[in-house]
Design an enzyme around this catalytic site. Structure first.
Site, PDB file in Angstrom:
ATOM      1  N   ARG A  94      -5.133   1.500 -13.467  1.00 31.09           N
ATOM      2  CA  ARG A  94      -3.788   1.753 -12.948  1.00 31.09           C
ATOM      3  C   ARG A  94      -3.089   0.473 -12.487  1.00 31.09           C
ATOM      4  O   ARG A  94      -3.641  -0.317 -11.731  1.00 31.09           O
ATOM      5  CB  ARG A  94      -3.846   2.754 -11.801  1.00 31.09           C
ATOM      6  CG  ARG A  94      -2.472   3.154 -11.274  1.00 31.09           C
ATOM      7  CD  ARG A  94      -2.592   4.223 -10.216  1.00 31.09           C
ATOM      8  NE  ARG A  94      -2.922   5.518 -10.792  1.00 31.09           N
ATOM      9  CZ  ARG A  94      -3.720   6.410 -10.213  1.00 31.09           C
ATOM     10  NH1 ARG A  94      -4.300   6.135  -9.077  1.00 31.09           N
ATOM     11  NH2 ARG A  94      -3.955   7.570 -10.790  1.00 31.09           N
ATOM     12  N   HIS A 103     -15.456  -3.656  -0.511  1.00 34.36           N
ATOM     13  CA  HIS A 103     -15.356  -3.002  -1.817  1.00 34.36           C
ATOM     14  C   HIS A 103     -16.704  -2.527  -2.352  1.00 34.36           C
ATOM     15  O   HIS A 103     -16.758  -1.759  -3.307  1.00 34.36           O
ATOM     16  CB  HIS A 103     -14.718  -3.997  -2.801  1.00 34.36           C
ATOM     17  CG  HIS A 103     -14.252  -3.400  -4.081  1.00 34.36           C
ATOM     18  ND1 HIS A 103     -14.835  -3.699  -5.297  1.00 34.36           N
ATOM     19  CD2 HIS A 103     -13.257  -2.533  -4.362  1.00 34.36           C
ATOM     20  CE1 HIS A 103     -14.216  -3.038  -6.260  1.00 34.36           C
ATOM     21  NE2 HIS A 103     -13.257  -2.323  -5.721  1.00 34.36           N
ATOM     22  N   ASN A 116       0.827  -1.208   0.000  1.00 34.24           N
ATOM     23  CA  ASN A 116       0.000   0.000   0.000  1.00 34.24           C
ATOM     24  C   ASN A 116       0.861   1.258   0.000  1.00 34.24           C
ATOM     25  O   ASN A 116       0.586   2.219  -0.726  1.00 34.24           O
ATOM     26  CB  ASN A 116      -0.908   0.016   1.228  1.00 34.24           C
ATOM     27  CG  ASN A 116      -2.094  -0.922   1.106  1.00 34.24           C
ATOM     28  OD1 ASN A 116      -2.372  -1.446   0.042  1.00 34.24           O
ATOM     29  ND2 ASN A 116      -2.783  -1.143   2.200  1.00 34.24           N
ATOM     30  N   ARG A 137     -14.202   2.694   4.029  1.00 34.86           N
ATOM     31  CA  ARG A 137     -13.027   1.872   4.314  1.00 34.86           C
ATOM     32  C   ARG A 137     -11.730   2.661   4.274  1.00 34.86           C
ATOM     33  O   ARG A 137     -10.851   2.486   5.100  1.00 34.86           O
ATOM     34  CB  ARG A 137     -12.947   0.715   3.304  1.00 34.86           C
ATOM     35  CG  ARG A 137     -11.652  -0.090   3.407  1.00 34.86           C
ATOM     36  CD  ARG A 137     -11.671  -1.294   2.495  1.00 34.86           C
ATOM     37  NE  ARG A 137     -11.934  -0.963   1.112  1.00 34.86           N
ATOM     38  CZ  ARG A 137     -10.998  -0.601   0.236  1.00 34.86           C
ATOM     39  NH1 ARG A 137      -9.739  -0.494   0.616  1.00 34.86           N
ATOM     40  NH2 ARG A 137     -11.311  -0.335  -1.023  1.00 34.86           N
ATOM     41  N   HIS A 188     -15.246   2.687 -15.629  1.00 41.56           N
ATOM     42  CA  HIS A 188     -15.124   1.993 -14.349  1.00 41.56           C
ATOM     43  C   HIS A 188     -16.383   1.212 -14.005  1.00 41.56           C
ATOM     44  O   HIS A 188     -16.398   0.424 -13.051  1.00 41.56           O
ATOM     45  CB  HIS A 188     -14.808   3.018 -13.243  1.00 41.56           C
ATOM     46  CG  HIS A 188     -14.351   2.428 -11.961  1.00 41.56           C
ATOM     47  ND1 HIS A 188     -15.114   2.440 -10.815  1.00 41.56           N
ATOM     48  CD2 HIS A 188     -13.193   1.801 -11.619  1.00 41.56           C
ATOM     49  CE1 HIS A 188     -14.453   1.852  -9.824  1.00 41.56           C
ATOM     50  NE2 HIS A 188     -13.289   1.462 -10.287  1.00 41.56           N
ATOM     51  N   TYR A 196     -12.636  -9.884  -2.041  1.00 40.52           N
ATOM     52  CA  TYR A 196     -13.276  -8.566  -2.089  1.00 40.52           C
ATOM     53  C   TYR A 196     -14.758  -8.747  -1.767  1.00 40.52           C
ATOM     54  O   TYR A 196     -15.421  -9.617  -2.341  1.00 40.52           O
ATOM     55  CB  TYR A 196     -13.154  -7.941  -3.482  1.00 40.52           C
ATOM     56  CG  TYR A 196     -11.854  -7.242  -3.775  1.00 40.52           C
ATOM     57  CD1 TYR A 196     -10.650  -7.685  -3.256  1.00 40.52           C
ATOM     58  CD2 TYR A 196     -11.829  -6.134  -4.618  1.00 40.52           C
ATOM     59  CE1 TYR A 196      -9.453  -7.051  -3.552  1.00 40.52           C
ATOM     60  CE2 TYR A 196     -10.633  -5.491  -4.926  1.00 40.52           C
ATOM     61  CZ  TYR A 196      -9.453  -5.955  -4.390  1.00 40.52           C
ATOM     62  OH  TYR A 196      -8.275  -5.331  -4.692  1.00 40.52           O
ATOM     63  N   ARG A 238     -10.473  -4.461 -14.221  1.00 38.58           N
ATOM     64  CA  ARG A 238      -9.307  -5.225 -13.739  1.00 38.58           C
ATOM     65  C   ARG A 238      -9.625  -6.703 -13.881  1.00 38.58           C
ATOM     66  O   ARG A 238     -10.584  -7.191 -13.285  1.00 38.58           O
ATOM     67  CB  ARG A 238      -8.993  -4.909 -12.275  1.00 38.58           C
ATOM     68  CG  ARG A 238      -8.480  -3.499 -12.045  1.00 38.58           C
ATOM     69  CD  ARG A 238      -8.023  -3.325 -10.603  1.00 38.58           C
ATOM     70  NE  ARG A 238      -7.717  -1.937 -10.315  1.00 38.58           N
ATOM     71  CZ  ARG A 238      -6.561  -1.350 -10.600  1.00 38.58           C
ATOM     72  NH1 ARG A 238      -5.609  -2.061 -11.189  1.00 38.58           N
ATOM     73  NH2 ARG A 238      -6.353  -0.078 -10.315  1.00 38.58           N
TER      74      ARG A 238
END
Length: 711
Positions: free
Chosen positions: A423, A610, A59, A582, A453, A486, A393
């Site tokens: 990304r 998520h 992270n 979160r 997205h 997730y 993703r």
């Protein structure tokens, strides 16, 4: 869970000169503190604690690549154009770097003081000095070095040339200072030996009942004389760098280029980006560090010194966590459960089921295989005409991509809108896009100014004399790997209103239409901020009229200042607001005169929360939206996003129960304070309630009883 409602008179607003927001980057560092706190949780198995420590390191790497990288983009640009407005950014950078320095010290102190001894107690001895091994073990290390490492390692000399070799982002590197004693001025040279990231981080030696773990860098270190023959080594210092990974927006000067070419050009620039982080072992060669600082133009605050007994790049511990030979202590995964509304009798054909009823999935408690099986069934079904899907993703060896390729090869019309600029997944997505196109899929890339997205797909099927559309809308990616840990929510339906909305939305994403007439969707970048604000203001109106009101939001991040201001106004009007955020949260909760009615909590645990859920009480007739959108300016203005309304009463109650369980959790919950810090909730005298366990056993009857506010 909030169970009361009152109609207090609005309090006086906070004075304007008082800051109303938490800085987003400082808030992000607070989030990583909560991740590190999971590594400190003594109730977790050892390997689970090591996992969270490794996550906190990864992270922080991303924080430097993106957030610190963005700051340097701004500062460097201001310097280039002689703007004075960079001073504020420099001050923020200094504050962030100081906090990051403190955080890194906490990581290594806890690793050395608690986790490393615990690892040893479990029978795993980490050897930092292989010279102390017995002769037989050293012989095995020499063989490993000669047969495996030596053929792929190569010293890179940097003599008097002003540019250093391009070192890989995140790779472990030895900076080696050599000197020639015959030279009159004892001329020093700097060389680099980069360890390929593909190498295993640890070499394993079994010695009796104990397993010795030797970091690969230590195997290389003791054989550097063999690698650099005929060189007098003065020092060898291990380090790694993190480069700026934030893309700058550039003008094309009128030159047209494909999306793939543009992304590849940016990726190439990222590989040689500015060094924003230097992690280096303590006791380093000062002359070498001066060379690195001067040639990379790196500030002292960006240099992080690591204690010698510890490891440079603690994220390498994940190899121990996930390696089955090492990990005898992993938590056995719960078996997934069927969706609450999945029929226990009758046909198991997903098309038959969805013609009868909508279905809400809650991952990872409900397995993603249900979605994959639906796509696989569509491939083999002769009546399926087309599949349309968005990909953001994807997994490394994506089953979903393979299924879509197979569908195209079988003659189905397959349209895939794939985001090339997800990304750090760009190269993977480019490869997937090329594979899909080669199989015959129609591959569409998003526009340069907005990332796609949204997560949704449509299956078009000919049924007798009508065409029926099967819709899936989700808060999470179509990714078999992340779907295992997730927490996301998705909807399956054949409802014609959703079908019409999704069809229009696909046309919008492809760039062929512009619609504001959605009935069950809220889309970005059209008007999502305005629509959310309108629903917040309706709650303000309701509470002012003495009617039931309340708001519960669950999101990854809350940063958009306009939305925060509207939530402040709702709090001041007396609307009770529960926020489950979160990560980044720029809103200040529980502040007199500003946000007394707002509570902010963060849930960090076994699964990554998520899902994005937006609940408006609406006089006990709730409006509930689920989707991919966080409350961020970029999500509202620079992304193609979608929230979908939950209309089915049974599914609406199921989503309400998900929020209610989140508010009950007292095992994974941290409460945000008015100063931006977080306090861990403890179960206290009552029973513990862990949502990452409870959702495996929740029943439809229990879900039907859940409520968030008085009716």
């Amino acid at each position: 869970m909030l169970q009361t409602h009152n109609n207090e008179q609005p309090t006086q607003p906070v004075p304007e000169q008082v800051s109303k927001y938490i800085d987003r980057d400082l808030s992000w560092l607070r989030f990583n503190d909560r991740v590190l706190d999971q590594a400190k949780n003594p109730t977790r198995p050892l390997f689970g604690r090591l996992k969270f420590l490794a996550i906190s390191v990864s992270n922080l790497d991303e924080f430097f690549m993106v957030r610190i990288g963005n700051l340097y983009n701004y500062i460097d640009s201001a310097k280039k154009y002689k703007r004075h407005c960079a001073l504020q950014k420099k001050s923020l950078r200094s504050q962030l770097l100081a906090e990051a320095q403190t955080f890194v010290k906490k990581q290594h102190n806890y690793y050395l003081r608690v986790l490393l001894p615990s690892l040893t107690a479990e029978g795993y001895t980490l050897i930092k000095d292989p010279a102390h091994l017995n002769p037989l073990a050293q012989k095995r290390l020499m063989q490993y070095f000669q047969q495996v490492l030596y053929p792929i390692l190569i010293p890179m000399v940097s003599d008097s040339h002003p540019a250093l070799p391009t070192l890989e982002n995140g790779a472990l590197v030895f900076g080696i200072v050599t000197w020639d004693p015959a030279h009159k001025k004892a001329h020093q040279k700097l060389s680099f030996v980069q360890l390929p990231p593909q190498l295993p981080r640890f070499y394993k030696l079994d010695q009796g009942s104990s397993t010795c773990l030797i970091p690969i860098e230590e195997v290389v270190r003791i054989h550097l004389d063999w690698l650099l023959k005929n060189a007098a080594i003065r020092s060898a210092t291990l380090f790694r760098i993190i480069r700026n990974g934030a893309f700058c927006e550039e003008r094309s000067d009128g030159i047209q280029e494909s999306s793939v070419t543009a992304v590849k050009r940016k990726l190439a620039r990222r590989k040689a980006g500015r060094v924003v982080y230097l992690e280096i072992e303590d006791g380093h060669d000062s002359w070498m560090v001066d060379v690195l600082r001067n040639r990379w133009d790196i500030d002292q605050g960006n240099i992080f010194s690591i204690p010698k007994p510890s490891l440079v790049d603690l994220s390498g511990l994940k190899e121990i966590v996930y390696h089955t030979d090492f990990n005898h202590d992993r938590v056995i995964k719960h078996l997934t459960t069927p969706p609450l509304t999945y029929p226990t009798k009758g046909s198991s054909d997903i098309f038959d089921i969805l013609r009868q009823q909508d279905m809400l999935l809650h991952h990872p408690y409900n397995h993603i295989n249900l979605i994959i099986n639906m796509l696989e069934q569509a491939v083999e079904d002769p009546y399926v005409l087309a599949i349309k899907i968005t990909l953001y993703r994807i997994a490394r060896n994506s089953t979903i991509v393979d299924v879509l390729c197979k569908a195209a090869q079988k003659g189905k019309h397959v349209s895939v809108l794939i985001e090339l600029q997800a990304r750090f997944a760009e190269e993977q997505n480019i490869q997937a896009a090329q594979k899909l196109a080669k199989a015959g899929c129609l591959v569409i890339h998003s526009t340069s100014h907005a990332k796609t997205h949204a997560k949704l797909f449509m299956i078009v099927r000919q049924e007798q004399e009508q065409v029926r559309r099967y819709i899936h809308l989700s808060s999470g990616n179509y990714n078999e790997e992340t779907a295992q840990f997730y927490s996301d929510v998705s909807l399956m339906t054949t409802n014609e209103i959703y079908a019409q909305d999704v069809a229009q939305f696909f046309n919008f994403m492809a760039g062929h239409s512009f619609s504001k007439s959605y009935q069950n969707l809220i889309a970005a970048p059209l008007n999502i901020r305005d629509q959310l604000e309108a629903m917040i203001r309706q709650e303000i109106h309701n509470v002012q009229q003495g009617l039931p009101a309340g708001i519960v939001f669950k999101a990854n991040a809350l940063e958009d200042k306009a939305t925060i201001d509207t939530l402040y106004q709702a709090s001041q009007a007396g609307v009770p607001i529960q926020l489950i955020v979160r990560g980044i949260c720029c809103l200040i909760p529980a502040k007199p005169g500003l946000s007394e009615k707002i509570t902010v909590r963060a849930i960090i645990g076994d699964f990554l929360e998520h899902a994005r859920i937006y609940y408006f009480h609406n006089q006990a007739h709730p409006k509930i939206y689920v989707g991919s959108i966080d409350i961020m300016t970029r999500s509202f203005d620079r992304r193609i996003e979608a929230l979908f309304a939950i209309q089915n009463p049974v599914l609406k109650q199921q989503v309400t129960s998900i929020l209610a369980y989140n508010l009950r959790d007292n095992v994974n919950t941290y409460f945000m304070q008015a100063d931006g810090t977080y306090v861990k909730e403890e179960p206290g005298r009552g029973p513990s309630f862990d949502i990452h366990r409870a959702f495996y056993s929740v029943t439809l009857e229990e879900a039907s009883k859940a409520k968030l506010f008085p009716r």
